[in-house]
Design a protein around this motif. Structure first.
Motif, short mmCIF file in Angstrom:
data_model
loop_
_atom_site.label_atom_id
_atom_site.label_comp_id
_atom_site.label_asym_id
_atom_site.label_seq_id
_atom_site.Cartn_x
_atom_site.Cartn_y
_atom_site.Cartn_z
N ALA A 303 0.86 -1.19 0.00
CA ALA A 303 0.00 0.00 0.00
C ALA A 303 0.89 1.23 0.00
CB ALA A 303 -0.92 0.01 1.21
N LEU A 304 0.61 2.14 -0.91
CA LEU A 304 1.38 3.37 -1.05
C LEU A 304 0.44 4.56 -0.93
CD1 LEU A 304 4.00 4.92 -1.80
CD2 LEU A 304 3.41 4.55 -4.20
N PHE A 305 0.73 5.45 0.02
CA PHE A 305 -0.09 6.64 0.24
C PHE A 305 0.71 7.88 -0.15
CE2 PHE A 305 -1.46 3.57 3.58
CZ PHE A 305 -2.70 3.27 3.02
N VAL A 357 -5.10 -2.68 5.07
CA VAL A 357 -4.28 -3.74 5.68
C VAL A 357 -5.14 -4.95 6.02
CG1 VAL A 357 -2.91 -4.34 7.72
CG2 VAL A 357 -2.50 -2.19 6.53
N LYS A 358 -6.35 -4.71 6.54
CA LYS A 358 -7.24 -5.82 6.90
C LYS A 358 -7.73 -6.57 5.67
CE LYS A 358 -9.44 -4.53 11.28
NZ LYS A 358 -10.72 -4.08 11.90
N ASP A 359 -8.18 -5.81 4.67
CA ASP A 359 -8.84 -6.43 3.52
C ASP A 359 -7.87 -7.10 2.56
OD1 ASP A 359 -11.16 -5.45 4.60
OD2 ASP A 359 -11.31 -3.72 3.27
N PHE A 360 -6.67 -6.56 2.44
CA PHE A 360 -5.73 -7.06 1.42
C PHE A 360 -4.49 -7.73 2.01
CE2 PHE A 360 -8.10 -3.54 -0.46
CZ PHE A 360 -8.56 -4.12 -1.63
N VAL A 364 3.63 -4.38 3.27
CA VAL A 364 4.47 -3.19 3.26
C VAL A 364 3.57 -1.97 3.03
CG1 VAL A 364 6.36 -1.94 2.12
CG2 VAL A 364 6.50 -4.43 2.41
N VAL A 365 3.73 -0.94 3.88
CA VAL A 365 2.99 0.31 3.75
C VAL A 365 3.99 1.45 3.66
CG1 VAL A 365 1.51 1.97 4.96
CG2 VAL A 365 0.90 -0.46 4.92
N VAL A 366 3.79 2.33 2.67
CA VAL A 366 4.66 3.49 2.48
C VAL A 366 3.83 4.76 2.55
CG1 VAL A 366 6.25 4.68 0.93
CG2 VAL A 366 6.25 2.17 1.03
N ILE A 367 4.27 5.74 3.36
CA ILE A 367 3.63 7.06 3.44
C ILE A 367 4.62 8.07 2.89
CG2 ILE A 367 2.61 8.80 4.95
CD1 ILE A 367 1.92 6.58 6.90
#
Length: 479
Positions: A303-305, A357-360, A364-367
């Motif tokens: 996930a990229l924000f 995060v829950k659904d997929f 790795v998460v990037v802000i």
């Protein structure tokens, strides 16, 4: 020992509010919905009644302050109908026309009696399961003094309790009304407050607080909310980190560049937060793309924000380094959200990140960038506390989170924001640019890593068309 039986509840029609209330409002009680004009009380009240209609219940809206046409207009703005909702449009000054003709000026007692009788008659006739009473301000103005106002509310509460009606009383908060708030709150089974504040720049900030709810272990304090076309009132409950539990053992997250992984003692750990700090052009976003690409190639979801860089710019920059991420995005493996920071609250952002995060099952998460996100908020110190709860949730979900933080000036000067964020990171990756014999060279150093060993040596970061390389830093020989 017998287990305590759960108390029956009714849905409010606002999913986030039901979450705060642990399911909904306890049945057969009287509740207060307080807030300034325009805070969203009427919209939430219509959602409450629409939820009742969907449940097959009889619902009535008693209006002393708004006309039926105004209520229908509000519903229409969201694409709703008021089918199944009985609207009783009354006037607190002349509820019964026949009695009104007896005198030119009605006394407060006569007007109050007429209003009460008209409301009770409507309830006896339609026998509703749910009722909205809009609003208490008109009754407060008629009664004129607190003791009489309190007696009127107590009598109305007893009348509703005998008929097992779940009632939502709207109370428009004014300076005059605020002085009587304590008496009102003591009568109601629960009190929900809508807060609306105008910032120096940007959109209005809306929050909700359940200040009182008997017999329910509510999530107290303020929660961000918004009013959305087609959705109505939307509430974003604060993140509770303890709800996330990842049973898997921590794993090493690889970057795809062996020399960089060696600097972290073999790789970064899942369930940790990494601050990537550096000046403009040092390669901060490139680090994010690097770890994202490696995770995607392993089959993981990323996930990229984005809060500063445009989506197309992100794709082109990554492609210039040999990292083609467009197809991953099209396939849904790379989830990207491009935000306008001035249009999103900390609570809404936290809810979006939590849901993804829950659904997929994101790993790795990037802000990118965290600096741009904080700089768009009026109270950045509070925003840091909000993001800390989100980071704890992500950590307990086994996610590697990377925060891109812009630095200006030399090492030791601030990072472009006036609050300390260094405590947020389990790992800190520092990127710098230096001049060496007439050319610029990028340096990379792991200055902090809470878990396990790491390399404290300064290395050189090479960003070239064929990819990213990390090599030992060797000063150019002097002539």
């Amino acid at each position: 020992m017998s287990k305590r039986k759960a108390q029956p509840v009714v849905a409010t029609g606002v999913a986030g509010l039901d979450e705060i209330l642990r399911g909904g409002l306890p049945a057969s009680n009287l509740y207060m919905l307080q807030g300034a004009p325009g805070a969203g009380k009427t919209t939430a009240a219509l959602q409450f009644l629409r939820a009742g209609v969907e449940a097959g219940e009889r619902c009535i809206y008693v209006s002393l302050s708004q006309t039926a046409a105004e209520l229908k207009s509000i519903a229409l703005s969201h694409g709703w109908t008021l089918d199944g909702i009985r609207i009783e449009e009354l006037s607190a000054s002349d509820a019964v026309n026949g009695a009104a003709d007896q005198t030119i000026f009605q006394t407060a007692e006569l007007r109050l009696d007429e209003t009460r009788q008209a409301i009770e008659l409507a309830i006896e006739e339609h026998k509703p399961h749910r009722l909205v009473y809009d609003s208490l301000l008109e009754i407060r103005l008629i009664t004129g003094d607190t003791p009489r106002f309190r007696r009127e509310l107590l009598g109305f509460k007893a009348f509703l309790a005998q008929r097992k009606v779940v009632a939502l009383l709207l109370d428009t908060q004014t300076n005059e009304a605020a002085s009587n708030g304590e008496e009102v709150e003591g009568i109601a089974h629960g009190v929900i407050r809508f807060d609306k504040s105008l910032q120096d720049y940007g959109s209005v900030r809306r929050r909700i607080e359940v200040s009182k709810m008997r017999g329910v272990p509510i999530a107290d304090g303020y929660h961000d909310m918004a009013i959305r076309e087609g959705e109505g009132v939307v509430v974003f409950p604060r993140i509770v980190p303890g709800e996330a539990v990842d049973s898997r053992k921590p794993q090493l997250i690889k970057s795809g560049v062996d020399a960089l992984d060696d600097m972290f003692g073999g790789g970064q750990e899942s369930g940790t937060t990494t601050l990537v700090i550096g000046q403009s052009g040092t390669g901060k976003s490139t680090m994010a793309s690097l770890y994202s690409t490696a995770a995607l190639k392993r089959g993981e979801t990323v996930a990229l924000f984005l809060f500063e860089e445009r989506l197309e710019t992100f794709f082109r920059r990554s492609e210039g380094l040999g990292m083609d991420l467009r197809q991953f995005h099209k396939d849904g493996q790379l989830i990207i959200r491009d935000f306008n920071p001035n249009e999103i609250s900390p609570g809404e952002f936290a809810q979006i990140a939590q849901s993804i995060v829950k659904d997929f099952k994101t790993r790795v998460v990037v802000i990118d960038s965290f600096t741009g996100y904080l700089n768009s908020l009026p109270h950045r110190d509070k925003a840091v506390r909000d993001i800390q709860s989100l980071l704890k949730y992500l950590a307990r979900s086994g996610v590697l989170t990377m925060l891109i933080v812009a630095q200006h000036g030399l090492l030791g000067q601030n990072v472009g924001i006036d609050v300390d964020v260094s405590f947020l990171g389990d790992t800190v990756l520092l990127l710098r640019i230096m001049e060496d014999d007439g050319r610029l060279r990028r340096n990379i150093t792991v200055v902090k890593k809470r878990h396990g060993p790491h390399d404290l040596n300064v290395h050189e970061l090479l960003i070239e068309s064929d990819g990213v390389k990390v090599v030992p830093f060797n000063p150019l020989p002097t002539p």
